[in-house]
Design a protein around this motif. Structure first.
Motif, short mmCIF file in Angstrom:
data_model
loop_
_atom_site.label_atom_id
_atom_site.label_comp_id
_atom_site.label_asym_id
_atom_site.label_seq_id
_atom_site.Cartn_x
_atom_site.Cartn_y
_atom_site.Cartn_z
N CYS A 15 0.85 -1.19 0.00
CA CYS A 15 0.00 0.00 0.00
C CYS A 15 0.89 1.24 0.00
O CYS A 15 1.75 1.39 0.87
CB CYS A 15 -0.90 0.01 1.23
SG CYS A 15 -1.86 1.53 1.41
N LEU A 43 -4.97 -6.26 -0.88
CA LEU A 43 -4.51 -4.88 -1.00
C LEU A 43 -5.64 -3.97 -1.46
O LEU A 43 -5.82 -2.87 -0.92
CB LEU A 43 -3.34 -4.80 -1.99
CG LEU A 43 -2.87 -3.39 -2.38
CD1 LEU A 43 -2.39 -2.62 -1.15
CD2 LEU A 43 -1.77 -3.46 -3.44
N HIS A 88 -7.94 -3.31 1.35
CA HIS A 88 -7.30 -2.43 2.33
C HIS A 88 -7.31 -0.97 1.87
O HIS A 88 -7.54 -0.06 2.68
CB HIS A 88 -5.86 -2.89 2.57
CG HIS A 88 -5.02 -1.87 3.26
ND1 HIS A 88 -5.07 -1.65 4.63
CD2 HIS A 88 -4.11 -0.97 2.76
CE1 HIS A 88 -4.23 -0.67 4.95
NE2 HIS A 88 -3.63 -0.25 3.84
N GLU A 89 -7.06 -0.73 0.59
CA GLU A 89 -6.97 0.63 0.05
C GLU A 89 -8.27 1.41 0.21
O GLU A 89 -8.27 2.64 0.22
CB GLU A 89 -6.54 0.59 -1.42
CG GLU A 89 -5.06 0.27 -1.60
CD GLU A 89 -4.64 0.16 -3.05
OE1 GLU A 89 -5.50 -0.20 -3.89
OE2 GLU A 89 -3.46 0.41 -3.35
#
Length: 361
Positions: free
Chosen positions: A241, A254, A257-258
């Motif tokens: 990230c 990912l 999460h972003e």
């Protein structure tokens, strides 16, 4: 004075015999060359004439077939079909005439589509990527694949602006907003956004786990799940990230999460206006509305809406206590209980033991 040329005097203007022969040979070569060109042109004309004849015959055949379709549907007292309906009927009839059957599986195709279909059986993949060497059976598949290398994503979502390499991925993505779930499990009636999700779900019913980890022996129903799991052992976390530098083992992790940084919540509840950043959180929330409890205890008849609640319950049934306090060695079945217990040690020595004890009770 006039000079008279004598008969025996040589005329220098007359060509020599060898030169005459050479010129005659040159002329003959030119004639042969011209003859070849004429023959070639004649062949081309014949070929064009043949093609024109075929086109004319096909045109006449098309006109005849179209007339037949019109006549078939114009009965006394009935209105004639519209142009579009007539055309559709005509095309349907024409396809039926032109279709051919695959000798391998019995499926029917038009001639050109049959050639493409046969590659399924022969394994032929004539279209190769000049970047990575991967081969494809159809040219369109190569074209879509090339977008991986070029980074081209021509299909854009009108709702959130996210772009995709092919139209099917965009179509699948749009179901997040419409709530449409066209893929239904014939075992339990559960519906899914994508066919791949349904396929993965079906392994719950079959309990088939063909893919095993060579390190710890854990089995998985999907190969990609095994690959993601194996990164735990190798500690390969190649997805980073750029906001917080946290690393992940999969691109999906990912991406999820972003959304914490962007605040994006693309998954909307179909029962209320609440939105979520992951599909799993939405699915878990919707069970509040539906009352669904898909997780059943193997020891008793108790059911749960969340898998982690079932796992915690079954540990109690088996008297398992995998969560151990590193301060005093006390063990717990549920992780949250250990976390709550540790607060006792955090306040020890501060004269607040009674407060900590009341927190644990």
């Amino acid at each position: 004075m006039v000079f008279v040329k004598e008969e025996n005097e040589e005329d220098s203007s007359e060509p020599e015999p060898w030169r005459i022969k050479h010129e005659e040979n040159a002329d003959l070569s030119e004639v042969k060359e011209e003859s070849k060109e004429l023959s070639k042109e004649l062949s081309e004309v014949k070929e064009e004439s043949k093609e024109l004849s075929e086109v004319k015959e096909e045109s006449e055949e098309l006109s005849e077939e179209l007339s037949e379709v019109k006549e078939e549907h114009v009965k006394p007292g009935e209105k004639p079909l519209s142009r579009s309906k007539t055309k559709n009927k005509f095309l349907k009839k024409r396809r039926a005439k032109k279709s051919t059957t695959c000798t391998q599986c019995g499926k029917s195709f038009t001639n050109n589509h049959l050639d493409v279909h046969m590659r399924v059986h022969t394994g032929e993949k004539p279209f190769s990527c000049d970047q990575c060497g991967k081969s494809f059976a159809q040219k369109i598949h190569l074209k879509v694949h090339m977008r991986i290398h070029t980074g081209e994503k021509p299909y854009v979502c009108a709702q959130c602006g996210k772009s995709f390499t092919n139209s099917s991925h965009l179509k699948s993505h749009m179901r997040i907003y419409t709530g449409k779930k066209p893929f239904t499990c014939d075992q339990c009636g559960k519906t899914f956004l994508r066919s791949s999700n349904l396929k993965e779900h079906l392994t719950v019913h079959t309990k088939e786990k063909r893919h095993s980890c060579s390190v710890c022996g854990k089995s998985f129903s999907q190969l990609q799940s095994l690959h993601a799991h194996q990164k735990i052992h190798t500690d390969v976390r190649e997805y980073v990230c750029f906001e917080c530098e946290k690393t992940f083992t999969t691109s999906k992790s990912l991406e999820q999460h972003e959304r914490i940084h962007t605040g994006e919540k693309p998954y909307k509840c179909s029962h209320c206006d609440k939105r979520f950043n992951t599909s799993s959180n939405l699915k878990r929330h919707e069970r509040i509305h539906t009352g669904e409890k898909p997780y059943k205890c193997s020891h008793c008849d108790k059911r749960f809406s969340r898998s982690e609640h079932l796992k915690a319950h079954e540990r109690i049934q088996r008297s398992e206590k995998p969560y151990t306090c590193d301060q005093c060695g006390k063990s717990f079945s549920i992780k949250s209980h250990l976390k709550r217990h540790k607060k006792i040690h955090a306040v020890e020595g501060s004269g607040l033991e009674s407060t900590a004890a009341s927190m644990y009770m």
